[in-house]
Design an enzyme around this catalytic site. Sequence first.
Site, PDB file in Angstrom:
ATOM      1  NE  ARG A 276      -4.442  -1.632   1.427  1.00 19.12           N
ATOM      2  CZ  ARG A 276      -5.294  -2.283   2.225  1.00 19.12           C
ATOM      3  NH1 ARG A 276      -5.105  -2.269   3.536  1.00 19.12           N
ATOM      4  NH2 ARG A 276      -6.318  -2.940   1.709  1.00 19.12           N
ATOM      5  CD  GLU A 396      -1.865  -3.068  -3.764  1.00 24.42           C
ATOM      6  OE1 GLU A 396      -1.649  -3.104  -2.536  1.00 24.42           O
ATOM      7  OE2 GLU A 396      -0.983  -3.270  -4.607  1.00 24.42           O
TER       8      GLU A 396
END
Length: 418
Positions: A276, A396
């Site tokens: 991330r 994501e």
Amino acid sequence: MLRSQLLSTTRKTYRAFSTTVAVRSSSTATAPTLGFQLSEDQQSIQETARQFARDVIIPAAPHHDKTGEYPVEVIKQAWELGLVNTHIPTNYGGIGLGVFDATLVSEQLAYGCTGIQTAIEANGLAEAPVILAGSDAQKKKYLGRMTEEPLMAAYCVTEPGAGSDVAGAKTNAVKKGDKWVVNGQKMWITNGGKANWFFLLAKTDPAANAGKAFTGFIVDASSPGITVGRKEWNMGQRASDTRGITFEDVEVPDENRLGDVGQGFKIAMGAFDITRPLVASAAVGLAQRAMDEAAAYALQRKTMGKPIIEHQAVAFMLADMAINVESSRMMVWRAAWLRDQNKRNTYYASIAKALASETANKCASDAVQIFGGNGFNTEYPVEKLMRDAKIFTIYEGTSQIQRLIISRAVADAAKQMI
């Protein structure tokens, strides 16, 4: 030669943004400080990625955006420079960059084209579970091959009915002897049609809760029973290869199981603490590009007898871009630094992902506005940036999922204060 030189350089890289102790002139006083200065090696890595983005990616990006052709030659050149698979440890043939160092590369590549950068970084997402939970043999076999030639890999988790709700995934794996038989369908898989192998999350215990229901596997893309769907024609990031993958009675040897049975969900989610910040850094790269393009255009375009950058309405839009780009970059750095210190970074990674992805969208939208009618035209670069930016708030983990993670952390902290 270039690849070997860069490998030699980056293997000596130190972490940036590290907490250090500043020694004052008095021998009895010390004070903790935060250092934001990149090391010479890190600056070298950053400059290599920056130059590659300017010289190779930016000129090639329009072609791949218009045709959807996978950027094989661009990725091959990036691999030769050591800009692909940056997470792979040195003992498996990689350059072993930490998350922070990898964000320096990711931001620069994304400045050139986030579609190409996404194709490259998708390898990192697929490799992260193997790095986290793989055995030595698995790492040698699957990470090692990625350093021997420019291969691609893919992270197979999302399904047609299970995106943010990963616990709702239905692809299953049933143990039969020393093999697992996999059936199900995955969707929106980056590098799906180009991958040499997949990280696959499959349900192995339908009766268990999400935390124990799934197991992770490494699946060779050449395995019988795998059907690769058509390349999806997306709004943006068209250089990336996104497809559905169907598994029909696909046999996976137990030796390709990642970690213990029932630990797949934990492994898959743990990968996000690594990736991330990297997705967020790519969003920063796009936002920086949008600001640079808008500022350059605003210096040249004149209205009412002066460059539009001298009009406060435009100047303040650029100022807001700068505020958000710099703030997003700092959150990326903090989340990445924490992960490199083996400290939990989930809260900060979610903040970085949400902030940077929304910054990318706002900067791209404002860049189009500053370009005016030209910004709406494909002959200018900012309309592509606007299309490419949107996916950052979705993949994501959507911005809403990030806020869910953040709000839960805030609530937990508040409860501890009562």
